[in-house]
Design an enzyme around this catalytic site. Structure first.
Site, PDB file in Angstrom:
ATOM      1  CE  LYS A   1       4.726   7.446  -2.504  1.00 53.87           C
ATOM      2  NZ  LYS A   1       3.697   8.083  -1.508  1.00 53.87           N
TER       3      LYS A   1
ATOM      4  CG  ASP B   1       3.042  11.065  -2.982  1.00 52.57           C
ATOM      5  OD1 ASP B   1       2.827  10.850  -1.736  1.00 52.57           O
ATOM      6  OD2 ASP B   1       4.086  11.527  -3.603  1.00 52.57           O
TER       7      ASP B   1
ATOM      8  CE  LYS C   1      -3.946   1.869   0.489  1.00 48.52           C
ATOM      9  NZ  LYS C   1      -3.919   2.754  -0.824  1.00 48.52           N
TER      10      LYS C   1
HETATM   11  P1  NDP Z   1       0.354  18.152  -3.591  1.00 49.72           P
HETATM   12  O1  NDP Z   1       0.599  17.586  -5.405  1.00 49.72           O
HETATM   13  O2  NDP Z   1      -1.203  18.471  -3.731  1.00 49.72           O
HETATM   14  O3  NDP Z   1       1.220  19.225  -3.426  1.00 49.72           O
HETATM   15  C1  NDP Z   1       2.606  19.479  -3.364  1.00 49.72           C
HETATM   16  C2  NDP Z   1       2.806  21.050  -2.971  1.00 49.72           C
HETATM   17  O4  NDP Z   1       4.311  20.931  -2.572  1.00 49.72           O
HETATM   18  C3  NDP Z   1       2.415  21.869  -4.192  1.00 49.72           C
HETATM   19  O5  NDP Z   1       2.023  23.094  -3.757  1.00 49.72           O
HETATM   20  C4  NDP Z   1       3.801  21.875  -4.739  1.00 49.72           C
HETATM   21  O6  NDP Z   1       4.149  23.372  -5.402  1.00 49.72           O
HETATM   22  C5  NDP Z   1       4.721  22.144  -3.634  1.00 49.72           C
HETATM   23  N1  NDP Z   1       5.785  21.507  -4.086  1.00 49.72           N
HETATM   24  C6  NDP Z   1       6.242  20.360  -4.740  1.00 49.72           C
HETATM   25  N2  NDP Z   1       7.749  20.212  -4.986  1.00 49.72           N
HETATM   26  C7  NDP Z   1       8.139  21.275  -4.514  1.00 49.72           C
HETATM   27  C8  NDP Z   1       9.405  21.644  -4.488  1.00 49.72           C
HETATM   28  N3  NDP Z   1      10.501  21.004  -5.108  1.00 49.72           N
HETATM   29  N4  NDP Z   1       9.747  22.929  -4.100  1.00 49.72           N
HETATM   30  C9  NDP Z   1       8.745  23.801  -3.305  1.00 49.72           C
HETATM   31  N5  NDP Z   1       7.425  23.151  -3.590  1.00 49.72           N
HETATM   32  C10 NDP Z   1       7.030  22.124  -3.921  1.00 49.72           C
HETATM   33  O7  NDP Z   1       0.992  17.014  -2.991  1.00 49.72           O
HETATM   34  P2  NDP Z   1       0.572  16.385  -1.479  1.00 49.72           P
HETATM   35  O8  NDP Z   1       0.101  17.626  -0.677  1.00 49.72           O
HETATM   36  O9  NDP Z   1      -0.323  15.067  -1.618  1.00 49.72           O
HETATM   37  O10 NDP Z   1       1.976  15.864  -1.134  1.00 49.72           O
HETATM   38  C11 NDP Z   1       2.968  16.462  -0.189  1.00 49.72           C
HETATM   39  C12 NDP Z   1       3.813  15.748   0.515  1.00 49.72           C
HETATM   40  O11 NDP Z   1       3.100  14.975   1.455  1.00 49.72           O
HETATM   41  C13 NDP Z   1       4.622  14.960  -0.366  1.00 49.72           C
HETATM   42  O12 NDP Z   1       5.776  14.464   0.345  1.00 49.72           O
HETATM   43  C14 NDP Z   1       3.872  13.550  -0.279  1.00 49.72           C
HETATM   44  O13 NDP Z   1       4.503  12.407  -0.363  1.00 49.72           O
HETATM   45  C15 NDP Z   1       3.354  13.761   1.434  1.00 49.72           C
HETATM   46  N6  NDP Z   1       2.220  12.713   1.765  1.00 49.72           N
HETATM   47  C16 NDP Z   1       1.238  12.889   0.987  1.00 49.72           C
HETATM   48  C17 NDP Z   1       0.111  12.221   1.400  1.00 49.72           C
HETATM   49  C18 NDP Z   1      -1.228  12.279   0.875  1.00 49.72           C
HETATM   50  O14 NDP Z   1      -2.466  11.860   1.272  1.00 49.72           O
HETATM   51  N7  NDP Z   1      -1.469  13.178  -0.442  1.00 49.72           N
HETATM   52  C19 NDP Z   1       0.228  11.268   2.601  1.00 49.72           C
HETATM   53  C20 NDP Z   1       1.353  11.269   3.152  1.00 49.72           C
HETATM   54  C21 NDP Z   1       2.615  11.928   2.732  1.00 49.72           C
HETATM   55  P3  NDP Z   1       3.648  23.266  -7.044  1.00 49.72           P
HETATM   56  O15 NDP Z   1       2.218  23.074  -7.438  1.00 49.72           O
HETATM   57  O16 NDP Z   1       4.338  24.768  -7.536  1.00 49.72           O
HETATM   58  O17 NDP Z   1       4.479  22.208  -7.743  1.00 49.72           O
END
Ligand code: NDP
Length: 448
Positions: free
Chosen positions: A124, A164, A88
């Protein structure tokens, strides 16, 4: 082979996979007291077995852009370990996706999933496809093409992906539709589906809300209250905006969000109305900077939130977004709590620095486990074909997050890692997650 020998082996063998090596070392160093107390782990080479994924599928995705040109991307699914249940873990669509990134995420996912106490293994996947600048039609065609390849390797009781970075509800629904189309089965093979056709209420909110529930438990332990605390959040995606929403509902003052272009700072604090505006803006892929014209505040182009003074930070964008210099600044500014919404958002040096200065630190595999926990609840609901209310899921999520907090704190105490009241959540969480998986592997003998 001892833990230190295993680290040396991994460093030599996977020097070209720095994120994976970073994640392995973090776990290895902190589980030593547990490993030493259980000679059967070393005898059965549990650590050496756990750092090697069961298998990795690596495939090509052909799809067509709006100009009718053929595009080619790479896709992967890492099935890391299924000792506790079906593999998962989410799917990430981002140009920075490599096998190293997916192996680090899959490795973390094993222990995170174990921490939830639910029967799920770790995996993953994803692609180096960049959703930015793509039309709705292109996204849909890519998702269909991705699932056309992935469906060979997954099924509801064997491997259940989710979203993700770059994969939200829209993408999950497209992929689910393709899976149904290819297999003629309507099962819970992917989580994060739309509510009304298999999705669980609260899955969207779960990671961000769960991180804040974990934070609340940390604050209670320190006899502090979230009300009035200044909070910096990075990212403006699923995790960030829901973490912000829950902080605001509990009376905290959230003053930043960010994205890959810069940081939005609103010293007067975000409100639910402002968060709703931000959600709509990001959904339409519009710039965060436009906020300033409507609500005020400042747009800090190409800057991270970390130099701004606050009590709590919830980094929720991506891996290694807080480096050692940022950590020094945070400590100087008097930040007292760091709660990882993202996976591995702090570099190893940043973690060392904040722990050295007794900043309370919740690692991602504990603090952001709420998302996968509700995904597992979605799997259960799909199996029994009955759905829970928002309140029921929220209640389960609160219990799960409190349990993760308490078990990590207890393990920290039990293995002598709590010093002068400073709880080592990182060591505690790694030991609890590792022990649950290791004990299952010991029970299985040498299979798995
Ligand atoms: P989203 O795609 O919804 O959002 C990601 C956000 O982070 C966007 O605002 C994006 O900006 C920004 N971002 C991505 N890469 C960069 C970077 N290199 N520098 C600065 N900003 C960045 O992703 P999630 O919210 O789902 O995921 C965020 C984190 O949380 C990840 O590490 C993910 O693995 C983790 N996570 C997520 C879960 C989930 O349920 N969604 C569960 C557990 C962990 P922009 O739009 O400009 O790219």
């Amino acid at each position: 082979m001892s833990i230190s020998q295993a680290i040396e082996k991994i460093e030599a063998q996977y020097a070209h996979q720095p994120e994976f090596v970073q994640a392995v070392k973090e776990v290895a160093i902190t589980i030593k007291p547990l490993y030493d107390a259980h000679p059967e782990y070393e005898a059965l080479k549990i650590f050496e077995r756990l750092v090697e994924p069961d298998r990795i599928f690596n495939f090509r995705i052909n799809w067509e852009n709006d100009q009718g040109e053929v595009q080619v991307n790479r896709g992967w699914r890492v099935q890391f370990n299924n000792a506790l249940g079906p593999y998962k873990g989410g799917l990430r669509f981002h140009p920075t996706v490599t096998q190293s990134v997916l192996k680090f995420l899959g490795f973390e996912q094993i222990f995170k999933n174990a921490l939830t106490g639910l029967p799920i293994g770790g995996g993953k996947g994803g692609s180096d496809f960049d959703p930015k600048g793509k039309s709705e039609n292109e996204i849909r065609r890519f998702c269909y093409a991705f699932m056309r390849e992935l469906h060979h390797f997954i099924s509801k009781d064997m491997d259940v992906p989710a979203g993700d970075i770059g994969v939200g509800g829209r993408e999950v629904n497209y992929m689910f539709a393709m899976y149904k189309n290819l297999t003629r089965e309507s099962t819970g093979v992917i989580t994060g589906k739309g509510v009304g056709f298999g999705g669980s209420l609260m899955r969207t909110e779960a990671t961000g809300y769960g991180a804040v529930y974990f934070l609340e438990s940390m604050l209670v332990t320190q006899k502090e209250d979230i009300k009035g605390k200044k909070v910096l959040i990075s990212g403006a995606g699923n995790v960030s905006l829901h973490a912000a929403e829950k902080c605001i509902a509990l009376g905290a003052n959230v003053i930043t969000v960010s994205d890959s272009r810069g940081t939005l700072h609103d010293a007067s604090g975000f409100t639910q109305e402002k968060i709703d505006w931000l959600k709509a803006q990001k959904e339409q892929s519009k710039p965060l900077a436009e906020y300033v014209d409507i609500f005020g505040g400042e747009w800090l182009a190409k800057q991270k939130p970390w130099p701004i003074k606050a009590d709590i930070i919830i980094p929720s964008a991506t891996q290694n977004e807080v480096d050692e210099d940022d950590a020094k600044q945070l400590v100087e500014n008097g930040v007292k709590y760091v709660v990882e919404g993202a996976n591995m958002p702090l570099t190893a040096e940043a973690i060392n620095h904040i722990r050295l200065h007794q900043v309370h630190y919740a690692p991602g595999k504990a603090a952001n486990a709420g998302g996968v926990a509700v995904s597992a609840l979605e799997m259960s609901q799909n199996s029994v074909r009955q759905y829970d209310t928002f309140e029921q899921v929220d209640e389960r999520l609160k219990c799960i997050m409190k349990d993760i907090h308490d078990s990590a704190a207890e393990a920290s105490e039990q293995y002598g890692q709590t010093k002068n009241g400073y709880i080592d959540y990182m060591a505690g969480a790694n030991m609890v997650g590792f022990k649950r998986v290791a004990d299952a592997l010991v029970a299985y003998g040498i299979l798995n």
